[in-house]
Structures are given as structure tokens and as C-alpha cells.
Design an enzyme around this catalytic site. Structure first.
Site, PDB file in Angstrom:
ATOM      1  N   LEU A  24       0.866  -1.172   0.000  1.00  0.00           N
ATOM      2  CA  LEU A  24       0.000   0.000   0.000  1.00  0.00           C
ATOM      3  C   LEU A  24       0.902   1.220   0.000  1.00  0.00           C
ATOM      4  O   LEU A  24       1.895   1.275   0.728  1.00  0.00           O
ATOM      5  CB  LEU A  24      -0.895   0.023   1.246  1.00  0.00           C
ATOM      6  CG  LEU A  24      -2.157  -0.836   1.262  1.00  0.00           C
ATOM      7  CD1 LEU A  24      -2.836  -0.727   2.626  1.00  0.00           C
ATOM      8  CD2 LEU A  24      -3.118  -0.433   0.167  1.00  0.00           C
ATOM      9  N   ASP A  25       0.550   2.227  -0.804  1.00  0.00           N
ATOM     10  CA  ASP A  25       1.322   3.465  -0.812  1.00  0.00           C
ATOM     11  C   ASP A  25       1.297   4.117   0.570  1.00  0.00           C
ATOM     12  O   ASP A  25       0.352   3.908   1.340  1.00  0.00           O
ATOM     13  CB  ASP A  25       0.727   4.453  -1.820  1.00  0.00           C
ATOM     14  CG  ASP A  25       0.850   3.962  -3.256  1.00  0.00           C
ATOM     15  OD1 ASP A  25       1.752   3.148  -3.521  1.00  0.00           O
ATOM     16  OD2 ASP A  25       0.042   4.399  -4.098  1.00  0.00           O
TER      17      ASP A  25
END
Length: 307
Positions: free
Chosen positions: A46-47
């Protein structure tokens, strides 16, 4: 003689609610230290901008992380229309601006409909995809842009939850999609459909495979539990077989368990005729996954060692 792995032999899956600003690996390392775990891995990045469901696999559960990685995901997000950034999210530099005042909710909903189903998507330059061993985001930071092949992805659900008009219009959306879908690229595509640059300003993952947001535990909550020792943390772990819930299961008698755990195929009465199976010992203990051979016997494919 190999180096002994430091830490506890912790086996199970933690459903973390990843906080804003941390990379997936940074969140993983924080949790690994809290648990004093010898081995751990996450189930897809996930960013830092993104929050929400990040299943972390500890110990033997890492053998089944691919099943979560390959599963469908769901998100809520806010797209900004009228402003484009080089990273396609709010953390990037602005590279395009246009007045979005002419856009209304009906135009947005038509665009959303056109991006639902099986589509082709070009991954963003700011991604972890590698070109000649180099992650694209490292090339992007040097100002280098390379051609990327489009990829097929499936957008199972794409709903416009709210629309706020303006020079920079905002759209709240809910998305359920196949693995490998880039929400930032989806925002860019939505902008292209309505003739505007666009980017993601907020992103929250609400589902990863069988795991939903209401099950996720915030990192701050884990840190509070850790004050009283690892016992409370261990209570937060989910069973290793959770990612395999879509596979058929079989229970083995004691003798079959013995031989299968030593690498030998075994006959299992009433087993499916083909495919991958969840395997359980006679005492209901999960022992791994197996594959049905052409002759009907079940061969071990990936077994756990939780002794």
C-alpha cells in the site's frame, strides 16, 4: 551451518489497519518488532498515502501470503478532477491544472460506468514494477519515463458516493477490483473520460481477500497491547488457513497424515477429483495444502511446520 533466525516462532495472520504515511514494509517491520517475530511478510504494498487493510503473515503463514496477494481488493477513495500530479496522487508535484467547474455528477457517473468491468490499465511510472531490475519509481524520480504495457484488470464495482463541484472538483468513490489494479491510474482514466487531469487525494483499503476493515487493528492499538507483553498481541492473530477459505478441504486419518507430512502422496476417500486442497489432520489441525494427482492421490504442495 546456517545462521539461526532471531525472534519468536510466531505463526498466524495479523489484519493491520495501516496508518497514513508509512510504507507497507515500514508497518511490517514495526509489527514484527512488537511481536519479536522471527519471520514475517506483508501481502502486497500500500502506498504511504493509503490506509486500511494490510494483512501481515507471520512464520508459517507466509507460505500462503500469495493467496491474499492474488485476491480481490476493495477501496474507498477521493479523486480530484482538474489537477494532475506526476505521481497521480496528492504527494506529487502539480503538472496540469484546468477548471473543472463545467463537470457535473451525471458526467462523472457516466465515466464511472465506462470504467467498470474488464479494462486495460497502464501502470503509473511511480510504481514498484521493475524494468531491467530497476523499480519504475526510481526511474521516475530521475525524470526518466519508459513505455509501459497495458494490463488487463477487472473493476467489479465502481460507485460514485459523492460529488463536490468546483474549480477542482472532488469525487468520493468505492471500488472493488482484481489484484494489480492501480487506483491512481483509475483516477487518471476517470479524468481522461471527462477531459480533465486528475489525481488521488485519499485512499483507504476496505478489503483484501477474505479480510475486511472492521477486523483490522490500528498500529497504535497494537503498541498499547505490547506494553503488557506479547500474549495480548498473539490473541490478535488469525488462523493460517484464513486466506485459503475458497479451497475445498479434506481431513486425513492419522496414518495418511504421517506419510503426507513426509512428502508421500496418499489416498483420501471422497476427495475432489482435481485441484488444490486444504489439508487437516484427524485432530482438526491445519497442516497445509495439497494437490490432487492424476491417479486421485493427494500430494503435499505446501505444508506447515508449527511444531
Amino acid at each position: 551451518m546456517g545462521r539461526r533466525r532471531r525472534g519468536r516462532a510466531v505463526n498466524g495472520i495479523l489484519i493491520l489497519d495501516k496508518p497514513l504515511g508509512l510504507t507497507s514494509n515500514a508497518a511490517l517491520q514495526r509489527c514484527k518488532r512488537l511481536y519479536d517475530a522471527a519471520k514475517a511478510g506483508h501481502t502486497g504494498s500500500l502506498d504511504p498515502l493509503a490506509t486500511g487493510v494490510l494483512p501481515l503473515c507471520f512464520g508459517e503463514a507466509t507460505k500462503f501470503s500469495q493467496f491474499v496477494l492474488d485476491a480481490d481488493k476493495a477501496y474507498t477513495s477521493t479523486f480530484v478532477l482538474g489537477v494532475g500530479t506526476d505521481t497521480l496522487d496528492v504527494e506529487g508535484d502539480i503538472i496540469a491544472q484546468e477548471d473543472a467547474s463545467f463537470i457535473d455528477v451525471s458526467a462523472v457517473k457516466r465515466a464511472v460506468t465506462g470504467l467498470t468491468g474488464d479494462i486495460e490499465q497502464v501502470p503509473p511510472m511511480y510504481s514498484a514494477i521493475k524494468r531491467n531490475g530497476q523499480p519504475l519509481y526510481k526511474l521516475a524520480r530521475k525524470g526518466v519515463e519508459v513505455e509501459r504495457a497495458s494490463r488487463p484488470v477487472s473493476i467489479h464495482e465502481f460507485e460514485c458516493l459523492a460529488f463536490r463541484p468546483g474549480v477542482a472538483a472532488e469525487v468520493d468513490v468505492a471500488i472493488r477490483c482484481s489484484k494489480g489494479t492501480y487506483i491512481r491510474s483509475l483516477a487518471e482514466s476517470l479524468g481522461e473520460k471527462v477531459g480533465l487531469p486528475a489525481h488521488v487525494s485519499a485512499l483507504r483499503r476496505t478489503m483484501a481477500g477474505p479480510y475486511a476493515l472492521h477486523e483490522a487493528i490500528p498500529l497504535a492499538g497494537l503498541e498499547e497491547l505490547a506494553v503488557n507483553g506479547v500474549e495480548g498481541l498473539d490473541d490478535c492473530l488469525r488462523p493460517m488457513d484464513g486466506p485459503l477459505s475458497n479451497l475445498p478441504s479434506v481431513s486425513l486419518v492419522e496414518s495418511s497424515t504421517f506419510y503426507l507430512q513426509r512428502g508421500q502422496p496418499v489416498l483420501v476417500p471422497n476427495a475432489p477429483k482435481n485441484g488444490t486442497l486444504r489439508l487437516y489432520a484427524a485432530d482438526k489441525r491445519f497442516i497445509g495444502i495439497g494437490e490432487v494427482l492424476d491417479d486421485g492421490r493427494v500430494a503435499p504442495k505446501r505444508l506447515v511446520n508449527d511444531s
